[in-house]
Design a protein around this motif. Sequence first.
Motif, PDB file in Angstrom:
ATOM      1  N   GLU A   1       5.216  -7.079  -4.690  1.00 31.52           N
ATOM      2  CA  GLU A   1       4.314  -8.140  -5.172  1.00 31.52           C
ATOM      3  C   GLU A   1       5.072  -9.462  -5.331  1.00 31.52           C
ATOM      4  OE1 GLU A   1       1.393  -5.141  -7.716  1.00 31.52           O
ATOM      5  OE2 GLU A   1       2.615  -6.590  -8.797  1.00 31.52           O
TER       6      GLU A   1
ATOM      7  N   ILE B   1       6.722  -0.952  -6.486  1.00 30.88           N
ATOM      8  CA  ILE B   1       5.577  -1.759  -6.037  1.00 30.88           C
ATOM      9  C   ILE B   1       5.645  -3.227  -6.498  1.00 30.88           C
ATOM     10  CG2 ILE B   1       4.097  -0.914  -7.933  1.00 30.88           C
ATOM     11  CD1 ILE B   1       1.758  -1.243  -5.868  1.00 30.88           C
ATOM     12  N   ARG B   2       6.096  -3.448  -7.728  1.00 31.71           N
ATOM     13  CA  ARG B   2       6.067  -4.835  -8.214  1.00 31.71           C
ATOM     14  C   ARG B   2       7.112  -5.712  -7.522  1.00 31.71           C
ATOM     15  NH1 ARG B   2       4.517  -2.598 -13.341  1.00 31.71           N
ATOM     16  NH2 ARG B   2       6.418  -3.228 -14.381  1.00 31.71           N
TER      17      ARG B   2
ATOM     18  N   ASN C   1      -2.634   3.820 -16.794  1.00 34.27           N
ATOM     19  CA  ASN C   1      -3.248   3.325 -15.554  1.00 34.27           C
ATOM     20  C   ASN C   1      -3.998   4.441 -14.848  1.00 34.27           C
ATOM     21  OD1 ASN C   1      -2.293   0.685 -15.680  1.00 34.27           O
ATOM     22  ND2 ASN C   1      -0.322   1.296 -14.796  1.00 34.27           N
TER      23      ASN C   1
ATOM     24  N   GLU D   1       0.840  -1.208   0.000  1.00 36.25           N
ATOM     25  CA  GLU D   1       0.000   0.000   0.000  1.00 36.25           C
ATOM     26  C   GLU D   1       0.868   1.248   0.000  1.00 36.25           C
ATOM     27  OE1 GLU D   1      -3.172   0.410  -0.348  1.00 36.25           O
ATOM     28  OE2 GLU D   1      -4.082  -1.516   0.112  1.00 36.25           O
TER      29      GLU D   1
ATOM     30  N   ASP E   1      -5.822   5.822 -11.623  1.00 41.19           N
ATOM     31  CA  ASP E   1      -5.757   5.493 -10.205  1.00 41.19           C
ATOM     32  C   ASP E   1      -7.095   5.789  -9.529  1.00 41.19           C
ATOM     33  OD1 ASP E   1      -5.024   4.955  -7.617  1.00 41.19           O
ATOM     34  OD2 ASP E   1      -3.889   6.810  -7.335  1.00 41.19           O
TER      35      ASP E   1
ATOM     36  N   SER F   1       2.353   1.673  -3.432  1.00 37.93           N
ATOM     37  CA  SER F   1       1.381   2.119  -4.428  1.00 37.93           C
ATOM     38  C   SER F   1       0.943   3.548  -4.135  1.00 37.93           C
ATOM     39  CB  SER F   1       0.180   1.168  -4.518  1.00 37.93           C
ATOM     40  OG  SER F   1      -0.763   1.489  -3.538  1.00 37.93           O
TER      41      SER F   1
END
Length: 405
Positions: A217, A213-214, A289, A202, A291, A205
């Motif tokens: 992940e 961020i990835r 993207n 969070e 948001d 992001s």
Amino acid sequence: MALIVQKFGGTSVANTKRIQNVAKRIAKDFDQGNDMVVILSAMAGVTDNLIGLANQVAEAPDRRELDVLLATGEQTTAALLAMTLKTMKYPATSLLGFQAEVVTDCNYCNARIVDIGTDRIKELLEKRNIVVVAGFQGRDSEGNITTLGRGGSDTSAVAIAAALRANRCEIYTDVDGVYTADPNVCSKARKLKNISCEEMLEMASAGAKVLHIRSVEFALKHNVLVYVRSSFNEEEGTMLVNGDHDMERPVVSGVTYNKNEARITLKKVPDQPGIAAKIFSPIAEAKINVDMIIQNTRAGGQTDLTFTVPKPDFKDALEIGRKVAEEIGAEEVMGDENIAKVSVTGIGMKSHSGVATKMFSTLASENINIMMISTSEIRISCVVEEKKAELAVRSLHTAFGLDEE
Ligand code: ADP
Ligand code: ASP
Ligand code: MG
């Protein structure tokens, strides 16, 4: 003996002196018998400079060629580090993304890793080589060079650590670890000993660029042990952990800001089924993207629709918005690049109420206007004026009791 993946960011390899220091650090761990794979970023500022060069020859540089250009930043540092290690009589080999078999999709400038073939790295490790891999880059299935999006070398590192089943992945950067807020903005921020992957996701992001961020992940999905620490000292860093590690923590564990988004509003849009799809389909097709999205219904069967996109995609998104507005009969399209998203994050929010109210009243007490709001189970974000972002971070940090004593 362990298999360790280490990643050094731009500031840590900003000049040859720092590359020599990095080499000494790596040599120490290698001398203890560990197998070492090292992932590098470009020297600080180099990626920005390369983008600047591209903008001098093209208003909207071709993305394929931009990736060929951007990949040179990491090519330079990988070669320099391997060279330095060899001068120190350590066996080292540099590999570019494609040589390390980092395979991605073909989304230039923001590609996702789909596979990593580990044969070549393993072969080199078996020969007791220190393997130096250029981060941030890969190749698509047709052999084109791709890059992973700004800050993407963290993702290279964690993905390679996952593929090799490394014992741990150490991210060396210019701060001592993950803090309750960006320590360069909030002097009272505290370093966290641990942070759950969920919270880190969070925070990343929401704009905490300390980890891409990835990369988080990958850590979560493949159970990679990630440790964030400074390349400039021996201080203890921050460990990423799976699950809720500390029940005594405050409700909010971090405050984050992101100045990399822009806002687009379509005014007086006909309030009919299918309109949102008409607006957002071409934006998705352009691989932009979105948001946050909010819709305010007006009287007379019309609504205003506001959404945010990454700043680098602002011009493209605005153009698409204008085209669609004409098609659907919306009255006006407005854009605003001077915004920032400020977020508070914490697993404790799952079981506590009142966080939103506290956030809103804190911002109000500083006379900061809220333009948009979005929430997840463990995060609340508000869009505010860009120039108020730092003030917002500091006041929220204090209000949620996070300040260092
Ligand atoms: P690198 O070049 O090593 O990848 P980055 O600049 O990408 O380094 O990320 C490190 C920076 O992240 C820090 O200098 C700091 O300003 C910023 N940052 C933002 N939020 C946080 C946070 N919560 N904790 C630590 N650093 C943060
Ligand atoms: N050099 C790239 C960038 O500046 C990737 C990275 O540093 O992680 O975004
Ligand atoms: Mg980074």
